[in-house]
Design a protein around this motif. Sequence first.
Motif, PDB file in Angstrom:
ATOM      1  N   LYS A   1       0.833  -1.204   0.000  1.00 24.93           N
ATOM      2  CA  LYS A   1       0.000   0.000   0.000  1.00 24.93           C
ATOM      3  C   LYS A   1       0.872   1.260   0.000  1.00 24.93           C
ATOM      4  CE  LYS A   1      -3.945   1.951   2.475  1.00 24.93           C
ATOM      5  NZ  LYS A   1      -4.813   1.812   3.645  1.00 24.93           N
ATOM      6  N   GLU A   2       1.922   1.247   0.809  1.00 29.83           N
ATOM      7  CA  GLU A   2       2.849   2.384   0.856  1.00 29.83           C
ATOM      8  C   GLU A   2       3.516   2.617  -0.493  1.00 29.83           C
ATOM      9  OE1 GLU A   2       5.731   1.801   3.981  1.00 29.83           O
ATOM     10  OE2 GLU A   2       4.158   1.607   5.500  1.00 29.83           O
ATOM     11  N   LYS A   3       3.810   1.536  -1.204  1.00 29.57           N
ATOM     12  CA  LYS A   3       4.483   1.639  -2.501  1.00 29.57           C
ATOM     13  C   LYS A   3       3.498   1.743  -3.664  1.00 29.57           C
ATOM     14  CE  LYS A   3       8.704  -0.405  -0.992  1.00 29.57           C
ATOM     15  NZ  LYS A   3       9.882   0.379  -1.191  1.00 29.57           N
ATOM     16  N   HIS A   4       2.193   1.800  -3.346  1.00 28.13           N
ATOM     17  CA  HIS A   4       1.131   1.890  -4.363  1.00 28.13           C
ATOM     18  C   HIS A   4       1.196   0.739  -5.365  1.00 28.13           C
ATOM     19  CE1 HIS A   4       0.265   5.810  -2.705  1.00 28.13           C
ATOM     20  NE2 HIS A   4       1.526   6.162  -2.870  1.00 28.13           N
ATOM     21  N   ASP A   5       1.420  -0.457  -4.843  1.00 20.97           N
ATOM     22  CA  ASP A   5       1.537  -1.658  -5.678  1.00 20.97           C
ATOM     23  C   ASP A   5       0.551  -2.746  -5.293  1.00 20.97           C
ATOM     24  OD1 ASP A   5       3.491  -0.874  -7.440  1.00 20.97           O
ATOM     25  OD2 ASP A   5       5.162  -1.779  -6.332  1.00 20.97           O
ATOM     26  N   LEU A   6      -0.595  -2.400  -4.726  1.00 20.90           N
ATOM     27  CA  LEU A   6      -1.551  -3.417  -4.264  1.00 20.90           C
ATOM     28  C   LEU A   6      -1.935  -4.381  -5.373  1.00 20.90           C
ATOM     29  CD1 LEU A   6      -4.004  -1.380  -1.993  1.00 20.90           C
ATOM     30  CD2 LEU A   6      -2.307  -3.052  -1.287  1.00 20.90           C
ATOM     31  N   LYS A   7      -2.327  -3.841  -6.517  1.00 14.12           N
ATOM     32  CA  LYS A   7      -2.810  -4.675  -7.617  1.00 14.12           C
ATOM     33  C   LYS A   7      -1.691  -5.544  -8.182  1.00 14.12           C
ATOM     34  CE  LYS A   7      -5.384  -4.491 -11.908  1.00 14.12           C
ATOM     35  NZ  LYS A   7      -6.015  -3.671 -12.924  1.00 14.12           N
ATOM     36  N   LYS A   8      -0.529  -4.946  -8.420  1.00 13.05           N
ATOM     37  CA  LYS A   8       0.592  -5.692  -9.009  1.00 13.05           C
ATOM     38  C   LYS A   8       1.025  -6.837  -8.098  1.00 13.05           C
ATOM     39  CE  LYS A   8       5.333  -5.163 -10.595  1.00 13.05           C
ATOM     40  NZ  LYS A   8       6.517  -4.314 -10.562  1.00 13.05           N
ATOM     41  N   VAL A   9       1.170  -6.548  -6.802  1.00 13.07           N
ATOM     42  CA  VAL A   9       1.587  -7.590  -5.850  1.00 13.07           C
ATOM     43  C   VAL A   9       0.537  -8.689  -5.785  1.00 13.07           C
ATOM     44  CG1 VAL A   9       2.084  -8.069  -3.413  1.00 13.07           C
ATOM     45  CG2 VAL A   9       3.083  -6.062  -4.520  1.00 13.07           C
ATOM     46  N   ASN A  10      -0.736  -8.317  -5.806  1.00 12.89           N
ATOM     47  CA  ASN A  10      -1.804  -9.324  -5.781  1.00 12.89           C
ATOM     48  C   ASN A  10      -1.711 -10.241  -6.997  1.00 12.89           C
ATOM     49  OD1 ASN A  10      -4.150 -10.659  -4.823  1.00 12.89           O
ATOM     50  ND2 ASN A  10      -5.384  -9.465  -6.239  1.00 12.89           N
ATOM     51  N   GLU A  11      -1.514  -9.660  -8.176  1.00 16.00           N
ATOM     52  CA  GLU A  11      -1.405 -10.473  -9.402  1.00 16.00           C
ATOM     53  C   GLU A  11      -0.213 -11.417  -9.312  1.00 16.00           C
ATOM     54  OE1 GLU A  11      -1.248  -7.477 -12.428  1.00 16.00           O
ATOM     55  OE2 GLU A  11      -3.420  -7.116 -12.342  1.00 16.00           O
ATOM     56  N   GLU A  12       0.914 -10.906  -8.809  1.00 12.29           N
ATOM     57  CA  GLU A  12       2.106 -11.746  -8.675  1.00 12.29           C
ATOM     58  C   GLU A  12       1.873 -12.883  -7.678  1.00 12.29           C
ATOM     59  OE1 GLU A  12       5.454  -8.302  -9.620  1.00 12.29           O
ATOM     60  OE2 GLU A  12       5.142  -8.955  -7.552  1.00 12.29           O
ATOM     61  N   LEU A  13       1.232 -12.553  -6.566  1.00  6.70           N
ATOM     62  CA  LEU A  13       0.975 -13.582  -5.559  1.00  6.70           C
ATOM     63  C   LEU A  13      -0.004 -14.637  -6.062  1.00  6.70           C
ATOM     64  CD1 LEU A  13       0.809 -11.476  -2.268  1.00  6.70           C
ATOM     65  CD2 LEU A  13       2.686 -12.910  -3.087  1.00  6.70           C
ATOM     66  N   GLN A  14      -0.940 -14.245  -6.903  1.00  8.96           N
ATOM     67  CA  GLN A  14      -1.856 -15.234  -7.473  1.00  8.96           C
ATOM     68  C   GLN A  14      -1.093 -16.197  -8.380  1.00  8.96           C
ATOM     69  OE1 GLN A  14      -4.894 -15.590  -6.155  1.00  8.96           O
ATOM     70  NE2 GLN A  14      -4.219 -13.853  -4.948  1.00  8.96           N
ATOM     71  N   THR A  15      -0.077 -15.694  -9.079  1.00  8.44           N
ATOM     72  CA  THR A  15       0.776 -16.553  -9.898  1.00  8.44           C
ATOM     73  C   THR A  15       1.542 -17.530  -9.007  1.00  8.44           C
ATOM     74  OG1 THR A  15       1.019 -14.792 -11.536  1.00  8.44           O
ATOM     75  CG2 THR A  15       2.655 -16.556 -11.593  1.00  8.44           C
ATOM     76  N   VAL A  16       2.101 -17.013  -7.920  1.00  9.11           N
ATOM     77  CA  VAL A  16       2.831 -17.867  -6.964  1.00  9.11           C
ATOM     78  C   VAL A  16       1.898 -18.936  -6.405  1.00  9.11           C
ATOM     79  CG1 VAL A  16       4.019 -17.924  -4.729  1.00  9.11           C
ATOM     80  CG2 VAL A  16       4.528 -16.102  -6.363  1.00  9.11           C
TER      81      VAL A  16
END
Length: 181
Positions: free
Chosen positions: A19-34
């Motif tokens: 959230k601090e880095k404004h990457d909520l969506k990107k991190v979520n997509e990456e974690l779904q891949t993981v």
Amino acid sequence: MSNQAVANRYASALFQLAKEKHDLKKVNEELQTVKTVVETTPELVQFLSHPKVTVAQKQAFIQESFKGLSDISVHTLLLLIDKKRTDIIVPMINKYKELAYEAQDMAEALVYSTKPLSEKEQDHIAKAFAKKAGKSKLEVKNIVDSELIGGIKIRIGDRIYDGTIKAQLDKLERNLIAGTR
């Protein structure tokens, strides 16, 4: 402390960082891949939990395997390996997704249908049911279920909207057995 509680703590920390880095969506997509990789590759789970494989070997493998991911995602996986918490990867990812969706006023809608839905149909369902779910946006995940006969069933969180022919036939059967109309 239970594994779910630990997973929730890691997910909350990761959520705050993303959230601090404004990457909520990107991190979520990456974690779904993981998550997909972990759930479809039992050998990976065995490797990560094997006592004879060193932490350094596990971390090197993760860095090499997931080098296309952001630093936040990779460092989280490395931390879980370092703390011997690889068993909570999937629950942590699920909790992160829940937190990220809540922050973005989103929800996931599981749409069961007898045939794959087109993009247009999925968009229409997302718009129509977002208001009912009290969210600004729905992410539709279409699941084909040939037992439904016809119609669709939508699950958003713990709410189910069932407009399938199978549900109508089941209701009719219950009414006939009970002797009501």
